[in-house]
Design a protein around this motif. Structure first.
Motif, short mmCIF file in Angstrom:
data_model
loop_
_atom_site.label_atom_id
_atom_site.label_comp_id
_atom_site.label_asym_id
_atom_site.label_seq_id
_atom_site.Cartn_x
_atom_site.Cartn_y
_atom_site.Cartn_z
N ASN A 29 -8.93 2.39 6.20
CA ASN A 29 -8.06 3.06 5.22
C ASN A 29 -7.76 2.18 4.01
O ASN A 29 -6.82 2.45 3.26
CB ASN A 29 -6.76 3.50 5.87
N GLN A 30 -8.55 1.15 3.80
CA GLN A 30 -8.33 0.25 2.67
C GLN A 30 -8.98 0.80 1.39
O GLN A 30 -9.98 1.52 1.43
CB GLN A 30 -8.90 -1.13 2.97
N VAL A 31 -8.37 0.42 0.25
CA VAL A 31 -8.84 0.86 -1.06
C VAL A 31 -8.79 -0.32 -2.03
O VAL A 31 -7.80 -1.05 -2.06
CB VAL A 31 -7.97 2.02 -1.62
N VAL A 32 -9.84 -0.51 -2.80
CA VAL A 32 -9.85 -1.51 -3.87
C VAL A 32 -9.67 -0.79 -5.20
O VAL A 32 -10.37 0.20 -5.49
CB VAL A 32 -11.16 -2.32 -3.88
N ILE A 33 -8.73 -1.28 -6.00
CA ILE A 33 -8.36 -0.62 -7.26
C ILE A 33 -8.47 -1.61 -8.41
O ILE A 33 -8.06 -2.78 -8.30
CB ILE A 33 -6.91 -0.07 -7.20
N GLU A 34 -9.04 -1.14 -9.51
CA GLU A 34 -9.01 -1.91 -10.77
C GLU A 34 -7.67 -1.63 -11.43
O GLU A 34 -7.36 -0.49 -11.79
CB GLU A 34 -10.15 -1.48 -11.68
N VAL A 35 -6.87 -2.66 -11.61
CA VAL A 35 -5.50 -2.49 -12.08
C VAL A 35 -5.46 -2.29 -13.59
O VAL A 35 -6.05 -3.06 -14.35
CB VAL A 35 -4.64 -3.71 -11.67
N ARG A 36 -4.76 -1.24 -14.00
CA ARG A 36 -4.59 -0.94 -15.42
C ARG A 36 -3.20 -1.31 -15.95
O ARG A 36 -3.04 -1.61 -17.13
CB ARG A 36 -4.85 0.55 -15.67
N ALA A 37 -2.17 -1.22 -15.10
CA ALA A 37 -0.80 -1.50 -15.56
C ALA A 37 0.05 -1.95 -14.39
O ALA A 37 -0.07 -1.43 -13.28
CB ALA A 37 -0.19 -0.26 -16.20
N VAL A 38 0.93 -2.93 -14.66
CA VAL A 38 1.85 -3.46 -13.66
C VAL A 38 3.24 -3.53 -14.28
O VAL A 38 3.43 -4.23 -15.29
CB VAL A 38 1.43 -4.87 -13.18
#
Length: 308
Positions: A29-38
């Motif tokens: 259930n893992q997902v890798v995300i390219e972060v756009r905003a924090v």
């Protein structure tokens, strides 16, 4: 990839940008995300400064938890809250445990909500902690249409979201803030007043029939005003003053369970224009120290966001 870490507790200057390995290929259930905003939060500052006891205070440490971004890859069991498969290219928002201020992050699918297409990235990346905290505080006191709430730090991110959600439930909200922020409060339906000595008297003048609840987001002054106005301790909620919680027996959401379903509801309300989270500044990753310096000045005038 680039990531922000710190190797000792301290001020904004301890933050450094380093190169770290990309996340491993997601499984289950893992997902890798390219972060756009924090979105950065006061709690992030407290942890970095060493003000929050940690079970595992090892260094180097990542920082921040909230984020929004685009799915790069997902495990075979990674699904959205509605049960549909999470796929590469999906826009999501949520929270990380080990630090979200990095170019790529890997989390469990239960930590993600779908980002509505029309929702601005800066809001999506900032909504999780203040939004879920506001909901948890509302639920703690079961705020409803018969309530008049005294709310401190009403122009802050938690405060302004709390007020809008309380008003949507039919409550009346009296909010404390510096005078320069009173127009912001009025624009969100909040009855403004200043903080400082005489708060209880000012609240009596605004609400001669009395208040029914206090939400403290700033510290003891609001708690003491609520007690002076005759509220029982179980109608006063604080998210910051743990000393007052112990001393007076007031209530707190505590370590509430975060819900991707609730986050998705808040995100849709924000996308529909029914919930406003003011954004003050957006910084590139290279200016992370400037971003935290502004946060700690207490004069940002809205949410501070970093775009990796």
């Amino acid at each position: 990839m680039r990531a922000v870490v710190y190797e000792e507790f301290g001020g904004p200057g301890v933050l450094q940008i380093v190169t770290v390995p990309d996340p491993e290929t997601p499984v289950d259930n893992q997902v890798v995300i390219e972060v756009r905003a924090v979105g950065i939060n006061p709690y992030d500052r407290k942890v970095r400064s060493g003000l929050v006891p940690l079970k595992d205070p090892k260094f180097p440490r990542g920082i921040c938890s909230d984020f929004a971004g685009v799915v790069v890859e997902a495990g075979s069991e990674a699904v959205h809250a509605d049960g549909s498969q999470i796929l590469a290219g999906h826009e999501v928002m949520g929270w990380s445990i080990g630090g979200s201020l990095r170019e790529l992050v890997r989390v469990r699918s239960a930590q993600l909500a779908r980002k509505p297409a029309s929702l601005d990235w800066t809001v999506a990346g900032s909504l999780t902690t203040p939004g879920l905290t506001a909901v948890a505080a509302l639920e703690t006191l079961n705020i409803g249409p018969n309530d008049t709430v005294l709310l401190s730090a009403a122009s802050g991110s938690v405060g302004v979201l709390y007020a809008q959600l309380a008003i949507a439930r039919g409550a009346t909200v009296i909010g404390t803030a510096s005078e320069r922020n009173h127009d912001v409060l009025r624009a969100h339906g909040i009855l403004p007043t200043t903080y400082g000595p005489g708060l209880a008297d000012r609240v009596r003048a605004i609400a001669p029939e009395g208040i029914t609840a206090v939400q403290d987001n700033a510290g003891r002054e609001t708690v003491e005003a609520g007690l002076e106005l005759g509220l029982p301790a179980d109608r006063i909620c604080s998210i910051v003053d743990y000393g007052a919680i112990a001393e007076f027996g007031i209530v707190s959401p505590g370590q509430y369970v975060r819900s991707a379903v609730t986050l998705g509801v808040l995100a849709q309300r924000a996308a529909d224009g029914d919930l406003d989270l003011p954004i003050a500044n957006v910084f590139p990753l290279d200016r992370v120290v400037d971003a935290f310096t502004l946060l700690e000045s207490g004069h940002s005038g809205g949410k501070i966001v970093i775009a990796p």
